[in-house]
Write an enzyme that holds these catalytic residues in place. Sequence first.
Site, mmCIF file in Angstrom:
data_model
loop_
_atom_site.group_PDB
_atom_site.id
_atom_site.type_symbol
_atom_site.label_atom_id
_atom_site.label_comp_id
_atom_site.label_asym_id
_atom_site.label_seq_id
_atom_site.Cartn_x
_atom_site.Cartn_y
_atom_site.Cartn_z
ATOM 1 C CE LYS A 65 -1.644 3.020 2.037
ATOM 2 N NZ LYS A 65 -1.546 4.564 1.514
ATOM 3 C CD GLU B 3 9.994 13.560 11.008
ATOM 4 O OE1 GLU B 3 8.879 13.032 11.021
ATOM 5 O OE2 GLU B 3 10.834 12.697 10.298
#
Length: 498
Positions: A183, A391
């Site tokens: 996926k 992040e």
Amino acid sequence: MTQAPPAGVPTTIRHYIDGEFVDSVSGETFDVLNPSTNENYATAASGEQADIDRAVAAATEAFENGPWPRMVPRARARVLNRIADEVEKQDAHLAEIESWDTGLPITQALGQAQRAAENFRFFADLIVAQHDNAFKVPGRQANYVNRKPIGVAGLITPWNTPFMLESWKLAPAIASGCTVVLKPAEFTPASAQLWAGIFEEAGLPKGVFNLVNGFGESAGDALVKHPDVPLISFTGESRTGQIIFGNCAPNLKGMSMELGGKSPAVVFDDADLDAAIDSTLFGVFSLNGERCTAGSRILVQRGVYDEFLERYAERARNIVVGDVHDPKTEVGALVHPEHYDKVMSYVEIGKGEGRLLAGGGRPEGAPAEGNWVAPTVFADVKPDARIFQEEIFGPVVAITPFDTYDEALELANDTRYGLAAYVWTSNLKDGLNFAQSIEAGMVWLNSHNVRDLRSPFGGVKASGLGHEGGYRSIDFYTDQQAVHITLGDVHTARFGAN
Ligand code: NAD
């Protein structure tokens, strides 16, 4: 500005199940954008439960009744080498597609395509050379290991270097004899279409590789929860990893999690400053800063701090941002407008948290459309700043001074993440001890981010669970069954014999 996709870029993106390209059972699709203009250039089949069910059924049939898991390693290795040959043959074309779909500069996309080929070649070699433990107690017992592929592996990948990261999971999974359902990330589904032709050309039996496109919350979630998928290998954000971790628990699945990072690059006074500057620039601005191992926090010792800032900022201001097809381009377009908004919001936050030395918005002269961000450098960033802790995954770096070795170590370890670390010093003793004490899955000491494929890859803390790389990847996709045989008399306590 309208741009036509380069020749061969797929504009209708479909699932690939049991050797056939197919649409979604529901007929649903989603739009795919070109990051350089944010124009919709393709529609992709949007997978849901029913599509995952079809793909898992095909992979299960290929695992239970197909030839692949039963082939000897040398025969599988031949197919893997042909896959590597095919990838190499198409590397320029692959790079075109990847660069168009992700916004990565063409030269860097080419490097990633070549690395993908290398991943297949590496695992071809590994499974042929593989040996397992056998122990013998003379006259008493022999013990040996049967290594068996586990079954259908669910592979879920992010958008930053899609084709290469897919190869990183596909190669060891297939090499081990597993069958797979991939996926890929919904922002960048184009290059994954090429796997089908590459695998067919190389002679991989049908049903071994299946691909379902779609969103994480639908296609990804259905794959994670599918009872016939015993393994999930996931690369993506730490928050998504937490959700998947929970969703794997009811079926007690095997999991490999490669998650986010906020890696420190530590530059001591005695470092080779030229090498450190080259590497710390490349470390955060290559791959558009969309790199899990980016050295996005640079810690610099006070004695060289001012010189480092001046030289670093000057180079950052010179970085070539623009046309992703131009070989001179060093930073391209961020992958998607949603991600661009996230990165830009951090650029604004940074202006209140640090001293802006370069960038700070769209590059001068950038076209009005597209996700362009100028390489952005903030200095004097405090450790509690959001741009130090969180992040960003874009071309934005936070630089912080330190005085002592101990302070550097404390700053380096002061985040929830622990993926990579970079250390620059000419004092070997300090460098080795620092590497030992740092909370990071991987350390590069006076060294650029290059990894030997035999070495472990993975993070600690919020950056991951488990390690891939070399035999560790094979261990993830296989069971090691221990077989014990008595060589002499069978000595058993004789219950019930008086
Ligand atoms: P993401 O977590 O948003 O998505 C990753 C994949 O997970 C996509 O395919 C997405 O569709 C799928 N997904 C999302 N929600 C899901 C769910 N509930 N169930 C199942 N699947 C789901 O990550 P991203 O934004 O695509 O990628 C960027 C992140 O990946 C960054 O944090 C980066 O550090 C990380 N990353 C880590 C490594 C590593 O090796 N540690 C490598 C590359 C990227």
